[in-house]
Scaffold this active site. Sequence first.
Site, PDB file in Angstrom:
ATOM      1  N   LYS A 112      22.979   8.208  24.066  1.00  0.00           N
ATOM      2  CA  LYS A 112      22.521   7.100  23.185  1.00  0.00           C
ATOM      3  C   LYS A 112      23.646   6.084  22.409  1.00  0.00           C
ATOM      4  CE  LYS A 112      17.915   8.912  22.694  1.00  0.00           C
ATOM      5  NZ  LYS A 112      18.185  10.065  23.385  1.00  0.00           N
TER       6      LYS A 112
HETATM    7  C1  LIG Z   1      17.207  10.383  24.293  1.00  0.00           C
HETATM    8  C2  LIG Z   1      17.752  11.531  25.156  1.00  0.00           C
HETATM    9  C3  LIG Z   1      16.943  11.614  26.429  1.00  0.00           C
HETATM   10  C4  LIG Z   1      15.648  10.666  26.597  1.00  0.00           C
HETATM   11  O1  LIG Z   1      15.772   9.679  26.983  1.00  0.00           O
HETATM   12  P1  LIG Z   1      14.779   8.480  26.812  1.00  0.00           P
HETATM   13  O2  LIG Z   1      15.232   7.142  26.819  1.00  0.00           O
HETATM   14  O3  LIG Z   1      13.966   8.599  25.606  1.00  0.00           O
HETATM   15  O4  LIG Z   1      13.764   8.895  27.879  1.00  0.00           O
HETATM   16  C5  LIG Z   1      17.416  12.418  27.307  1.00  0.00           C
HETATM   17  N1  LIG Z   1      18.453  13.281  26.954  1.00  0.00           N
HETATM   18  C6  LIG Z   1      19.037  13.156  26.014  1.00  0.00           C
HETATM   19  C7  LIG Z   1      20.247  14.282  25.648  1.00  0.00           C
HETATM   20  C8  LIG Z   1      18.703  12.384  24.838  1.00  0.00           C
HETATM   21  O5  LIG Z   1      19.550  12.205  23.740  1.00  0.00           O
END
Ligand SMILES: *Cc1c(COP(=O)(O)O)cnc(C)c1O
Length: 463
Positions: A112
């Site tokens: 993120k």
């Molecule tokens: C947010 C997240 C996901 C999922 O991503 P999306 O865009 O919500 O599908 C997968 N792995 C980790 C570690 C995350 O923080």
Amino acid sequence: MRYISTRGQSPSVGFTDAVLAGLAPDGGLYVPDTWPAFSRETIAGFAGRPYAEVAAEVIGAFAGDEIAPEDMRRMCEEAYATFNHKAVVPLVQIGPDVFLAELFHGPSLAFKDVAMQILARLYDHLLGAQNRTQTIVCATSGDTGGAAVEAFRGRKNVKIVALFPEGRISEVQRRFMTTAEEDNVACVAVKGTFDDCQAIVKQTFQDQALRQAVDLSGVNSINFARIAAQAVYYFTTAVALGAPHRPASFCVPSGNFGDAFAGYVAMRMGLPVARIVAATNANDILSRAFETGRYARGAVQATISPAMDIQSASNFERLYFEGVRRDPVETARAFQAFGEAGALDIPPQAFATMRELFRGVAIGEDETVRTIVSTLNETGELIDPHTAVGVAALRHVDDLRGPVVVLSTAHAAKFPEDVAKASGVTPALPRGVANLADRRERYEHLPAEAETIKAYVRAFAES
Ligand SMILES: *Cc1c(COP(=O)(O)O)cnc(C)c1O
């Protein structure tokens, strides 16, 4: 470039307004009115260039003339300078033609950061120009909150409230949020699930009186700028592995479907993508949708990959909109019905279009654990449970073509207990965050009641 709502009841807006609003006023999601596209030559030319340069081109294509290219370039350079790997998103080979794209070298050790670091700079830039302050309310299944707090803490024109489901995120995840000392940050442990938190954020945004009193904004994965920023590593990794001459496949650990949808966006922009696998844990709304054509909520189950414990994948609405050939009336009908009944059937034509690119695979807890062990034994790489879901999913899809990139979405040290339990090896935190456990925490506890949380947001925004 103009942005339209998937539900068709809000006026179109420019990039600035789409980014600062997050969700459209009619409850829909913003998408660009047309997909910007790169020529094969342009895409081939991304090979070997610094990550920030490619990012400036890809994100710049969505900003149009609302951000000067030199400003975009500077913001991307600053954003990706916070990463502790020179490649920003390095590739690591784990099998014949199978690679991990390590998205976790940013400040909060999860993918993120890739979007949030640039988003915070876009906010500063766009709000500063308007002499405006906003309050960001975000629901987090674990990693969004930490990445958002890391990116927005101390920024002049933004206050941020992060809501997380109490007891359902790891201590390391929580500490990335709750140890920020800056007073533009507030964290709230909500007695409920991530879906409860997300529903409360939606209700907060639908409260027009509150929206007028406080200038609200959202940075959840519904924010289109995040999708644009996530499209970047599809380009850099595919090109490093031979695109556009050789199409790549991607396997994406998925929850809210922002990351996998960004792959669709890269494809619409001209990148040859053979296949995208949405890999989920037991919370399998997405994987079921791609395998059965029915998008239906189940009960949320707690797993060792908590950032994906989601049974309502917000960004799916964007793909649905594309699938029904951008019919906003049908999209509004379908997602209002989903909101009430918790299920919708994808029209056959739209489903067939989705299946051209997407597959869905759900992975249980045992297989996730076994995959952490086998990956360590076979490659020496210690992967986190989310990444393990992606690696495990590969075995269940038989028509992957080209090099396969598994998006490695978190650093193993973000989930030390579960990784150690599975593998017998305790992952160490990278230098720079090693003192996380000693920092002081600061957060509120509130019930999963929209009115209570709205009142809290208002008080914080006005403080
Ligand atoms: C947010 C997240 C996901 C999922 O991503 P999306 O865009 O919500 O599908 C997968 N792995 C980790 C570690 C995350 O923080």
